[in-house]
Write a protein that holds these residues in place. Structure first.
Motif, short mmCIF file in Angstrom:
data_model
loop_
_atom_site.label_atom_id
_atom_site.label_comp_id
_atom_site.label_asym_id
_atom_site.label_seq_id
_atom_site.Cartn_x
_atom_site.Cartn_y
_atom_site.Cartn_z
N ILE A 189 -78.14 13.51 69.11
CA ILE A 189 -78.03 12.32 68.27
C ILE A 189 -76.66 11.66 68.45
CG2 ILE A 189 -79.60 13.21 66.52
CD1 ILE A 189 -77.17 13.96 64.83
N ARG A 190 -76.64 10.36 68.17
CA ARG A 190 -75.39 9.59 68.12
C ARG A 190 -75.30 9.00 66.71
NH1 ARG A 190 -72.45 7.93 72.52
NH2 ARG A 190 -71.86 5.98 71.46
N PRO A 191 -74.53 9.62 65.85
CA PRO A 191 -74.45 9.12 64.47
C PRO A 191 -73.77 7.75 64.38
CG PRO A 191 -72.80 10.79 64.86
CD PRO A 191 -73.68 10.80 66.07
N GLN A 192 -74.06 7.07 63.29
CA GLN A 192 -73.45 5.77 63.01
C GLN A 192 -72.22 6.01 62.12
OE1 GLN A 192 -74.78 2.74 64.15
NE2 GLN A 192 -76.26 3.95 65.33
N ILE A 193 -71.05 5.59 62.59
CA ILE A 193 -69.81 5.83 61.85
C ILE A 193 -69.17 4.51 61.44
CG2 ILE A 193 -67.49 6.81 61.95
CD1 ILE A 193 -68.54 8.77 64.06
N LEU A 226 -63.35 1.99 49.38
CA LEU A 226 -64.02 0.78 49.86
C LEU A 226 -64.91 1.10 51.07
CD1 LEU A 226 -61.10 -1.83 49.74
CD2 LEU A 226 -63.04 -1.67 48.16
N VAL A 227 -64.39 1.93 51.96
CA VAL A 227 -65.13 2.28 53.18
C VAL A 227 -66.38 3.08 52.84
CG1 VAL A 227 -65.01 3.34 55.46
CG2 VAL A 227 -62.97 2.30 54.46
N ALA A 228 -66.25 4.05 51.94
CA ALA A 228 -67.40 4.87 51.54
C ALA A 228 -68.48 4.00 50.89
CB ALA A 228 -66.96 5.97 50.58
N ALA A 229 -68.06 3.10 50.02
CA ALA A 229 -69.02 2.22 49.35
C ALA A 229 -69.75 1.34 50.36
CB ALA A 229 -68.31 1.36 48.32
N LYS A 230 -69.03 0.81 51.33
CA LYS A 230 -69.65 -0.03 52.36
C LYS A 230 -70.57 0.80 53.26
CE LYS A 230 -69.02 -3.76 52.84
NZ LYS A 230 -69.75 -4.97 52.41
N ALA A 231 -70.18 2.04 53.53
CA ALA A 231 -71.02 2.91 54.36
C ALA A 231 -72.36 3.18 53.68
CB ALA A 231 -70.29 4.23 54.63
N VAL A 232 -72.33 3.39 52.37
CA VAL A 232 -73.57 3.60 51.62
C VAL A 232 -74.41 2.33 51.63
CG1 VAL A 232 -74.54 4.04 49.34
CG2 VAL A 232 -72.61 5.39 50.14
N GLY A 280 -75.86 1.90 55.15
CA GLY A 280 -76.62 3.01 55.70
C GLY A 280 -75.98 3.77 56.85
N PHE A 281 -74.64 3.82 56.89
CA PHE A 281 -73.97 4.58 57.93
C PHE A 281 -74.07 6.08 57.63
CE2 PHE A 281 -72.17 0.48 58.76
CZ PHE A 281 -71.87 0.49 60.11
N ASP A 282 -74.03 6.88 58.69
CA ASP A 282 -74.10 8.34 58.52
C ASP A 282 -72.77 8.91 58.03
OD1 ASP A 282 -76.77 8.61 59.62
OD2 ASP A 282 -75.86 8.11 61.56
#
Length: 265
Positions: free
Chosen positions: A44-48, A147-153, A156-158
């Motif tokens: 797999i190649r996760p989305q970061i 801010l980054v965590a909220a945007k990742a959620v 839909g980033f892994d």
């Protein structure tokens, strides 16, 4: 909770921390390497979603991570002062991503958070006189990684993470602990790292020369700038001169992150 997979067993990072001596430094680079091996094993190649404070910090970080994952840079740095310097660093970040993609055939995307310095000042209120590297910096890390965590959620980033750990002026132990703490409030995973390891910082300096990347002389906040004796009016003047005639929206359209509900023109 922060975790990574090893084979079929999920390893809880908190369990590792609990087994260590209180003052023992954790090798977050080795933890990341184990995660990468697991990604490769699973094919797999996760989305970061990777926070980056500036182009220099993203250089080697992208060179390393894009071998194993799809990365989007999130430029969320309302701590940077003055506004003109913020714009200059944002522009240089986008130019580097564009040049990096062309040279390496990667497809790194870019998202910029709104410039809201008042939110930063609220986050560090009462810590203005803290020394560089102290509690003010920790509060700043927390503010930005939140801010980054909220945007990742939201998108839909892994994983969410930060390129801050490539800097020899930033304590990777603190940055990672903040990231782990922030993750506890979101349904996403924090990506532990220490990108300065394995000559990462030295490589970042080399890449800045290769790509002709502007390297700033202070981290960004007004407090650190004043402590270092930075001539902020001169910085503002130079940044405005640098940005004259430049338009990142028109120059770098290919790196814009496209939301699922957007349609490319």
């Amino acid at each position: 909770m922060a975790c990574f997979y090893e084979g079929e067993r999920m390893i809880d990072l908190h369990e590792i921390l609990d087994r260590m001596n209180q003052n023992q430094r954790i090798n977050y680079d080795k933890i990341l390497q184990k995660m990468i091996k697991n990604w490769q094993k699973q094919g797999i190649r996760p989305q970061i979603l990777l926070h980056s404070c500036c182009a220099p910090c993203s250089t080697y970080t992208l060179e390393y991570l894009t071998k194993y994952a799809d990365v989007t840079i999130y430029y969320a740095n309302s701590n940077i002062h003055p506004r003109d310097e913020y714009k200059r660093r944002e522009y240089v970040q986008q130019k580097f991503i564009t040049d990096f993609n062309k040279k390496t055939n990667n497809n790194v995307s870019f998202i910029a958070a709104p410039y809201e310095p008042q939110q930063y000042f609220e986050a560090v209120r009462g810590l203005e006189k803290e020394p560089e590297g102290g509690q003010r910096c920790k509060a700043c890390f927390s503010y930005r990684l939140d801010l980054v965590a909220a945007k990742a959620v939201e998108l839909g980033f892994d994983y969410f993470g930060s390129a801050l750990t490539i800097s020899p002026h930033k304590d990777s132990q603190v940055v990672n602990q903040v990231g782990i703490d922030v993750q506890n409030f979101y349904t996403t995973k924090y990506l532990p790292s220490d990108f300065k390891k394995n000559n990462g910082y030295r490589r970042s300096v080399e890449m800045c020369k290769e790509y002709d990347v502007y390297r700033q002389c202070y981290c960004g906040c007004i407090f650190a700038a004043k402590a270092q004796g930075i001539d902020l009016p001169q910085i503002r003047k130079e940044a405005r001169a640098f940005m004259k005639g430049k338009d990142a929206v028109k120059e770098f359209p290919d790196i814009k992150f496209v939301y699922h509900d957007e349609v490319k023109e």
